[in-house]
Design a protein around this motif. Structure first.
Motif, mmCIF file in Angstrom:
data_model
loop_
_atom_site.group_PDB
_atom_site.id
_atom_site.type_symbol
_atom_site.label_atom_id
_atom_site.label_comp_id
_atom_site.label_asym_id
_atom_site.label_seq_id
_atom_site.Cartn_x
_atom_site.Cartn_y
_atom_site.Cartn_z
ATOM 1 N N LEU A 20 26.696 43.791 39.578
ATOM 2 C CA LEU A 20 28.038 43.673 39.010
ATOM 3 C C LEU A 20 28.985 43.005 40.001
ATOM 4 O O LEU A 20 29.738 42.100 39.637
ATOM 5 N N ALA A 21 28.921 43.422 41.250
ATOM 6 C CA ALA A 21 29.834 42.890 42.259
ATOM 7 C C ALA A 21 29.587 41.414 42.539
ATOM 8 O O ALA A 21 30.520 40.654 42.779
ATOM 9 N N GLN A 26 35.144 39.178 38.959
ATOM 10 C CA GLN A 26 36.186 39.994 39.560
ATOM 11 C C GLN A 26 35.893 40.235 41.042
ATOM 12 O O GLN A 26 34.752 40.132 41.466
ATOM 13 N N PRO A 27 36.919 40.559 41.808
ATOM 14 C CA PRO A 27 36.713 40.832 43.233
ATOM 15 C C PRO A 27 35.842 42.074 43.438
ATOM 16 O O PRO A 27 35.785 42.953 42.578
ATOM 17 N N VAL A 28 35.201 42.147 44.581
ATOM 18 C CA VAL A 28 34.335 43.284 44.903
ATOM 19 C C VAL A 28 35.153 44.573 44.914
ATOM 20 O O VAL A 28 34.685 45.614 44.476
ATOM 21 N N THR A 29 36.396 44.493 45.374
ATOM 22 C CA THR A 29 37.235 45.694 45.422
ATOM 23 C C THR A 29 37.490 46.264 44.032
ATOM 24 O O THR A 29 37.464 47.470 43.841
ATOM 25 N N GLN A 30 37.676 45.390 43.058
ATOM 26 C CA GLN A 30 37.896 45.851 41.690
ATOM 27 C C GLN A 30 36.612 46.459 41.124
ATOM 28 O O GLN A 30 36.662 47.482 40.445
ATOM 29 N N THR A 44 28.530 47.348 51.894
ATOM 30 C CA THR A 44 27.288 47.663 52.605
ATOM 31 C C THR A 44 26.094 47.466 51.690
ATOM 32 O O THR A 44 25.075 46.905 52.084
ATOM 33 N N TRP A 45 26.213 47.930 50.456
ATOM 34 C CA TRP A 45 25.113 47.763 49.494
ATOM 35 C C TRP A 45 24.863 46.293 49.207
ATOM 36 O O TRP A 45 23.718 45.858 49.086
ATOM 37 N N VAL A 46 25.945 45.521 49.062
ATOM 38 C CA VAL A 46 25.795 44.080 48.800
ATOM 39 C C VAL A 46 25.031 43.438 49.945
ATOM 40 O O VAL A 46 24.110 42.647 49.736
#
Length: 99
Positions: A20-21, A26-30, A44-46
């Motif tokens: 999803l990220a 959309q930004p990773v933060t969202q 970290t997961w990314v």
């Protein structure tokens, strides 16, 4: 003082979150906010699940800023392809009208 219990997530959840990220517009933060995950945890997961490494034995450097730039460029590329298709259709329409 009570300590907060660390959340444990399944590997499937982590992989879906990374997908999803990385693939959404959309930004990773969202994405992290929507999933209820800490932003740093998702980053970290990314890094872990997308195969990112710092400096490997091959000498390649993988900078997080380059990763974000690549993601942004892919979004822009998709938008430009859509615009090009729209312009092709408009040109065909006006060429047909002028005959």
């Amino acid at each position: 003082m009570s300590q907060k219990k660390a959340n444990s997530y399944t590997a499937e959840f982590k992989e879906a979150a990374v997908k999803l990220a990385t693939e959404s517009n959309q930004p990773v933060t969202q994405s992290a906010r929507e999933l209820g995950v800490n932003v740093n945890t998702l980053h970290t997961w990314v890094d872990k699940y997308s195969g990112k490494r710092e400096v490997g034995s091959s000498g390649q450097v993988n900078d997080p800023h380059l990763y974000e730039e690549l993601k942004q460029l892919r979004r822009e590329n998709a938008r430009l392809k859509e615009e090009r298709e729209l312009l092709k259709k408009a040109a065909a329409f006006f060429a047909k009208e002028s005959r």
